[in-house]
Design a protein around this motif. Structure first.
Motif, mmCIF file in Angstrom:
data_model
loop_
_atom_site.group_PDB
_atom_site.id
_atom_site.type_symbol
_atom_site.label_atom_id
_atom_site.label_comp_id
_atom_site.label_asym_id
_atom_site.label_seq_id
_atom_site.Cartn_x
_atom_site.Cartn_y
_atom_site.Cartn_z
ATOM 1 N N ASN A 62 0.835 -1.212 0.000
ATOM 2 C CA ASN A 62 0.000 0.000 0.000
ATOM 3 C C ASN A 62 0.869 1.260 0.000
ATOM 4 O OD1 ASN A 62 0.231 1.307 2.674
ATOM 5 N ND2 ASN A 62 -0.719 -0.567 3.459
ATOM 6 N N ALA A 63 0.308 2.347 -0.470
ATOM 7 C CA ALA A 63 1.046 3.587 -0.717
ATOM 8 C C ALA A 63 1.727 4.135 0.530
ATOM 9 C CB ALA A 63 0.121 4.630 -1.326
ATOM 10 N N ASP A 64 1.047 4.117 1.677
ATOM 11 C CA ASP A 64 1.640 4.660 2.904
ATOM 12 C C ASP A 64 2.866 3.850 3.335
ATOM 13 O OD1 ASP A 64 -0.225 6.694 3.022
ATOM 14 O OD2 ASP A 64 -1.543 5.628 4.430
ATOM 15 N N ASP A 65 2.713 2.524 3.346
ATOM 16 C CA ASP A 65 3.842 1.664 3.721
ATOM 17 C C ASP A 65 4.985 1.805 2.724
ATOM 18 O OD1 ASP A 65 2.590 0.712 5.983
ATOM 19 O OD2 ASP A 65 1.916 -1.165 5.053
ATOM 20 N N HIS B 79 5.740 4.404 0.818
ATOM 21 C CA HIS B 79 6.411 5.695 1.003
ATOM 22 C C HIS B 79 7.344 5.659 2.219
ATOM 23 C CE1 HIS B 79 7.084 9.981 0.760
ATOM 24 N NE2 HIS B 79 6.818 10.058 2.057
ATOM 25 N N ARG B 80 6.893 5.066 3.299
ATOM 26 C CA ARG B 80 7.697 4.984 4.522
ATOM 27 C C ARG B 80 8.956 4.144 4.289
ATOM 28 N NH1 ARG B 80 7.008 1.245 8.590
ATOM 29 N NH2 ARG B 80 4.917 0.794 7.853
#
Length: 184
Positions: free
Chosen positions: A106-109, A111-112
């Protein structure tokens, strides 16, 4: 107990053996160097371990599981190629995120993880640049970061990488091991 175990591996092309009966055991966290003349099969062995080249016979065990039948994306092994293999039409951030996108993270993971890895290789300020806008050493560090953004069981480097990975890769591997616990 070994983390990576290569057992009686054989590989040939058109009836010409590249290597036969190769066996080795590698402990978790251990750095191993393959030495030999050009064309003796060092890179082919690494490609076999990563799943990018099929084997003729033998086993490759990762934490006790035979990974020979698994596709490369299911092996969780990264590989840094001699040519760096960066996408020229993608930014540093996009190159590093590519493996995560293929794994449908997923995008949040994603990016992190990308930001963490870029911090490890000291390229966070260069995330928006393209490979042609980087120095040779910066491109090398992007190539080093790419297999570390997805959670990997191990990474393989080919011979040309040995000059720039000493020390730096060890530091990153230690930091990555600590960071990956937070990546899930």
């Amino acid at each position: 107990m070994s983390f990576v175990s290569v057992q009686h591996l054989q590989k040939g092309y058109s009836g010409t053996p590249v290597f036969s009966d190769i066996s080795c055991d590698i402990a978790k966290g251990e750095f191993v160097t393959l030495l030999g003349p050009s064309g003796c099969g060092k890179s082919t062995l690494l490609r076999c371990i990563a799943g990018l080249t099929s084997v003729d016979s033998g086993k490759i065990l990762l934490d006790g599981q035979d990974i020979v039948p698994l596709s490369p994306q299911k092996r969780h092994i990264g590989m840094v190629f001699q040519s760096y293999a960066l996408f020229p039409n993608m930014t540093v951030e996009q190159n590093v995120a590519f493996g995560l996108r293929m794994q449908k993270v997923n995008a949040d993971d994603s990016h992190r993880r990308v930001q963490d890895v870029l911090q490890l290789v000291e390229l966070r300020d260069f995330a928006g640049r393209y490979p042609h806008q980087l120095s040779g050493g910066q491109c090398q560090r992007v190539a080093l970061a790419c297999p570390w953004s997805p959670v990997r069981a191990c990474c393989c480097w080919t011979s040309r990488c040995r000059h720039w990975m000493r020390g730096f890769a060890s530091t990153c591997a230690n930091r990555s091991a600590r960071s990956s616990a937070n990546w899930g």
